[in-house]
Design a protein around this motif. Structure first.
Motif, PDB file in Angstrom:
ATOM      1  N   TYR A 136      15.176   9.913  20.154  1.00  0.00           N
ATOM      2  CA  TYR A 136      14.040   9.280  19.622  1.00  0.00           C
ATOM      3  C   TYR A 136      13.128   9.005  20.700  1.00  0.00           C
ATOM      4  O   TYR A 136      13.373   8.501  22.007  1.00  0.00           O
ATOM      5  N   THR A 137      11.802   8.856  20.328  1.00  0.00           N
ATOM      6  CA  THR A 137      10.881   8.343  21.375  1.00  0.00           C
ATOM      7  C   THR A 137       9.693   7.462  20.506  1.00  0.00           C
ATOM      8  O   THR A 137       9.332   7.744  19.383  1.00  0.00           O
ATOM      9  N   VAL A 138       9.413   6.295  20.910  1.00  0.00           N
ATOM     10  CA  VAL A 138       8.531   5.582  20.290  1.00  0.00           C
ATOM     11  C   VAL A 138       7.483   4.899  21.460  1.00  0.00           C
ATOM     12  O   VAL A 138       7.642   4.459  22.260  1.00  0.00           O
ATOM     13  N   ALA A 139       6.317   5.145  20.636  1.00  0.00           N
ATOM     14  CA  ALA A 139       5.043   4.713  21.421  1.00  0.00           C
ATOM     15  C   ALA A 139       4.847   3.285  21.354  1.00  0.00           C
ATOM     16  O   ALA A 139       4.902   2.840  20.226  1.00  0.00           O
ATOM     17  N   VAL A 140       4.514   2.419  22.246  1.00  0.00           N
ATOM     18  CA  VAL A 140       3.954   1.001  22.128  1.00  0.00           C
ATOM     19  C   VAL A 140       2.346   1.111  22.496  1.00  0.00           C
ATOM     20  O   VAL A 140       2.318   1.669  23.578  1.00  0.00           O
ATOM     21  N   LEU A 141       1.878   0.638  21.502  1.00  0.00           N
ATOM     22  CA  LEU A 141       0.317   0.446  21.570  1.00  0.00           C
ATOM     23  C   LEU A 141       0.065  -1.200  21.589  1.00  0.00           C
ATOM     24  O   LEU A 141       0.025  -1.829  20.427  1.00  0.00           O
ATOM     25  N   ALA A 142      -0.587  -1.746  22.459  1.00  0.00           N
ATOM     26  CA  ALA A 142      -1.079  -3.279  22.494  1.00  0.00           C
ATOM     27  C   ALA A 142       0.074  -3.980  21.919  1.00  0.00           C
ATOM     28  O   ALA A 142      -0.190  -4.832  21.051  1.00  0.00           O
ATOM     29  N   GLY A 143       1.345  -3.856  22.302  1.00  0.00           N
ATOM     30  CA  GLY A 143       2.438  -4.574  22.136  1.00  0.00           C
ATOM     31  C   GLY A 143       3.198  -4.309  20.502  1.00  0.00           C
ATOM     32  O   GLY A 143       4.169  -5.008  20.248  1.00  0.00           O
ATOM     33  N   GLU A 144       2.566  -3.282  19.740  1.00  0.00           N
ATOM     34  CA  GLU A 144       3.220  -2.978  18.813  1.00  0.00           C
ATOM     35  C   GLU A 144       3.709  -1.282  18.844  1.00  0.00           C
ATOM     36  O   GLU A 144       3.166  -0.654  19.332  1.00  0.00           O
ATOM     37  N   ALA A 145       5.002  -1.365  18.262  1.00  0.00           N
ATOM     38  CA  ALA A 145       5.338   0.058  18.096  1.00  0.00           C
ATOM     39  C   ALA A 145       4.900   0.778  16.991  1.00  0.00           C
ATOM     40  O   ALA A 145       4.727   0.404  15.823  1.00  0.00           O
ATOM     41  N   LEU A 146       4.458   2.238  17.412  1.00  0.00           N
ATOM     42  CA  LEU A 146       4.269   3.111  16.475  1.00  0.00           C
ATOM     43  C   LEU A 146       5.331   3.881  15.723  1.00  0.00           C
ATOM     44  O   LEU A 146       6.646   3.594  16.335  1.00  0.00           O
ATOM     45  N   PRO A 147       5.133   4.651  14.790  1.00  0.00           N
ATOM     46  CA  PRO A 147       6.494   5.479  14.197  1.00  0.00           C
ATOM     47  C   PRO A 147       7.307   5.844  15.065  1.00  0.00           C
ATOM     48  O   PRO A 147       6.629   6.734  15.917  1.00  0.00           O
ATOM     49  N   ALA A 148       8.574   5.901  14.869  1.00  0.00           N
ATOM     50  CA  ALA A 148       9.471   6.756  15.879  1.00  0.00           C
ATOM     51  C   ALA A 148       9.294   8.177  15.582  1.00  0.00           C
ATOM     52  O   ALA A 148       9.189   8.701  14.540  1.00  0.00           O
TER      53      ALA A 148
ATOM     54  N   PRO B  58       0.155  10.805  20.373  1.00  0.00           N
ATOM     55  CA  PRO B  58      -1.100  11.146  19.804  1.00  0.00           C
ATOM     56  C   PRO B  58      -0.284  11.245  18.149  1.00  0.00           C
ATOM     57  O   PRO B  58      -0.836  11.199  16.989  1.00  0.00           O
ATOM     58  N   MET B  59       0.840  11.978  18.299  1.00  0.00           N
ATOM     59  CA  MET B  59       1.541  12.376  17.151  1.00  0.00           C
ATOM     60  C   MET B  59       1.891  11.176  16.225  1.00  0.00           C
ATOM     61  O   MET B  59       1.877  11.072  15.069  1.00  0.00           O
ATOM     62  N   ALA B  60       2.195  10.096  17.121  1.00  0.00           N
ATOM     63  CA  ALA B  60       2.974   8.984  16.210  1.00  0.00           C
ATOM     64  C   ALA B  60       1.649   8.226  15.992  1.00  0.00           C
ATOM     65  O   ALA B  60       1.631   7.569  14.596  1.00  0.00           O
ATOM     66  N   ALA B  61       0.568   8.306  16.608  1.00  0.00           N
ATOM     67  CA  ALA B  61      -0.465   7.364  16.217  1.00  0.00           C
ATOM     68  C   ALA B  61      -1.165   8.035  14.711  1.00  0.00           C
ATOM     69  O   ALA B  61      -1.663   7.346  14.008  1.00  0.00           O
ATOM     70  N   LYS B  62      -1.165   9.443  14.597  1.00  0.00           N
ATOM     71  CA  LYS B  62      -1.524  10.186  13.609  1.00  0.00           C
ATOM     72  C   LYS B  62      -1.013   9.611  12.180  1.00  0.00           C
ATOM     73  O   LYS B  62      -1.618   9.737  11.275  1.00  0.00           O
TER      74      LYS B  62
END
Length: 307
Positions: free
Chosen positions: A187-199, A283-287
C-alpha cells in the motif's frame, strides 16, 4: 496567481532518477501555467542554483527525485538563498533519503517495520550471506539505501543470489539495505498538509514492484479505493501520518508499506518528493477525494506561502 510570484520548478538534476524527475517537472509546470502562475522549468544539472537569485525567483516547486534533490542538499541552498520551497526541510529530507536510518528511527519510536541489516561496500567481500539470509527469514529484498524508484533492487532466497543482489545494489550506493521479505499486499499513502489521502493498493505480476513495473509496463494495477475495510483503511492512513510526523516531514510526501505473512503492516520507506508523472500515485489518491491534478499542484505550492 500573483501571490506566488515567480516560481521555479526544479527538475532534472544528476541523480539516477533524472528522467522521471523531468517528466514530473513538465507535468507540474504545465499545471501551474494553466492556472496563471508565472512558472518556468529550472534544471540544476544545467545551471547553478545561485542563478535563481538573478532570475528573481520568489519560490521553488521541487520536483527533483533522488540524490541532490530529495536528500536536503537543494533544500539547504534554497534556505541560504531565502527562497521558500515545497516539501520537507533539510533534516527530514536527509534522513528519509537514507532507508536504513529511517527504519532505525521508526523502529526506535515503536512503529512497525520489517527486520533488516545494512551492509557497507567495505563489507561485501567478508559478509556471510548464508548466515545473514538465515537471520532475516530465508528470503530478503536488497536495496541501495539512498536510491528511489526501485533502482538497484533485487530479491534473494539463496546465499549466491544474495551475493549477486548485494553487488548489483553496490553499483548504485555504498550502503545496501537487506530487508526481510514481505509477502504483501503493498500500500502507498500520500500525506498532504498533515492529512492522509486514500490508500492505494499496488499489484504487479512482477516478482516485486521494480522500476519497470513503476514506469515502463502497463501490467501493474493501482487499486483505489484499496479494497480495505473502513477500520483497515483508517489503520493504514493513521500509520502513514505517524510515520510522516515521526521523521519531521512537512508539506507533502508519500509513505509506502506492506503487510507481512501475518497481516501486520510494515513501513518500507518515505518519499519526500514523490513522482508527479502520468503514472504517479499521489495524483491518483488526490483524484479520489475530488482534487484534480492542477488543484493538487496548486495546493502543494500553497504550502510555501507560510514559509
Amino acid at each position: 496567481m500573483k501571490q506566488f510570484g515567480k516560481v521555479a520548478v526544479l527538475a532534472g538534476g544528476n541523480s539516477a532518477e533524472r528522467e522521471v524527475s523531468l517528466r514530473s517537472g513538465a507535468a507540474v509546470l504545465q499545471a501551474l501555467c494553466e492556472q496563471g502562475v508565472d512558472a518556468f522549468l529550472f534544471d540544476p544539472a544545467e545551471q547553478p542554483l545561485l542563478e535563481l537569485v538573478s532570475l528573481n525567483v520568489n519560490r521553488a516547486f521541487i520536483a527533483l527525485h533522488g540524490r541532490g534533490g530529495e536528500d536536503g542538499q537543494v533544500q539547504a541552498v534554497l534556505e541560504v538563498l531565502g527562497i521558500p520551497y515545497t516539501g520537507s526541510g533539510i533534516l527530514a529530507c536527509a534522513l528519509t533519503m537514507d532507508k536504513s536510518k529511517t527504519k532505525a528511527l521508526w523502529h526506535g519510536m515503536g512503529l512497525p517495520t520489517a527486520a533488516a541489516a545494512t551492509i557497507t561496500a567495505s563489507e561485501l567481500s567478508t559478509v556471510d550471506c548464508a548466515a545473514l539470509l538465515a537471520r532475516l527469514g530465508g528470503k530478503v529484498m536488497v536495496k541501495p539505501a539512498h536510491e528511489g524508484s526501485s533502482i538497484g533492487m533485487g530479491m534473494a532466497h539463496t546465499a549466491d543470489e544474495l551475493a549477486v543482489a548485494l553487488k548489483e545494489a553496490a553499483r548504485f550506493d555504498g550502503d545496501m539495505l537487506v530487508e526481510t521479505w514481505l509477502s504483501g499486499p503493498e500500500y502507498t499513502v500520500a500525506v498532504l498538509a498533515g492529512e492522509a489521502l486514500p490508500a492505494i493498493k499496488v499489484q504487479t505480476p512482477h516478482a516485486f514492484y521494480d522500476y519497470a513495473a513503476k514506469y515502463q509496463d502497463n501490467t501493474t494495477q493501482y487499486i483505489c479505493p484499496a479494497e480495505l475495510s473502513d477500520e483497515q483503511e483508517k489503520q493504514v492512513r493513521d500509520l502513514a501520518v505517524a510515520a510522516f510526523k515521526a521523521v519531521g516531514c512537512e508539506g507533502w510526501g508519500r509513505v509506502d508499506m506492506m503487510m507481512n505473512s501475518n497481516g501486520q503492516l510494515q513501513l518500507l520507506e518515505l518519499n519526500t518528493v514523490p513522482g508527479m508523472t502520468a503514472k504517479s500515485l499521489v495524483p491518483m489518491a488526490a483524484k479520489q477525494v475530488g482534487i484534480s491534478f492542477p488543484a493538487l499542484v496548486l495546493q502543494i505550492l500553497a504550502t510555501t506561502l507560510d514559509a
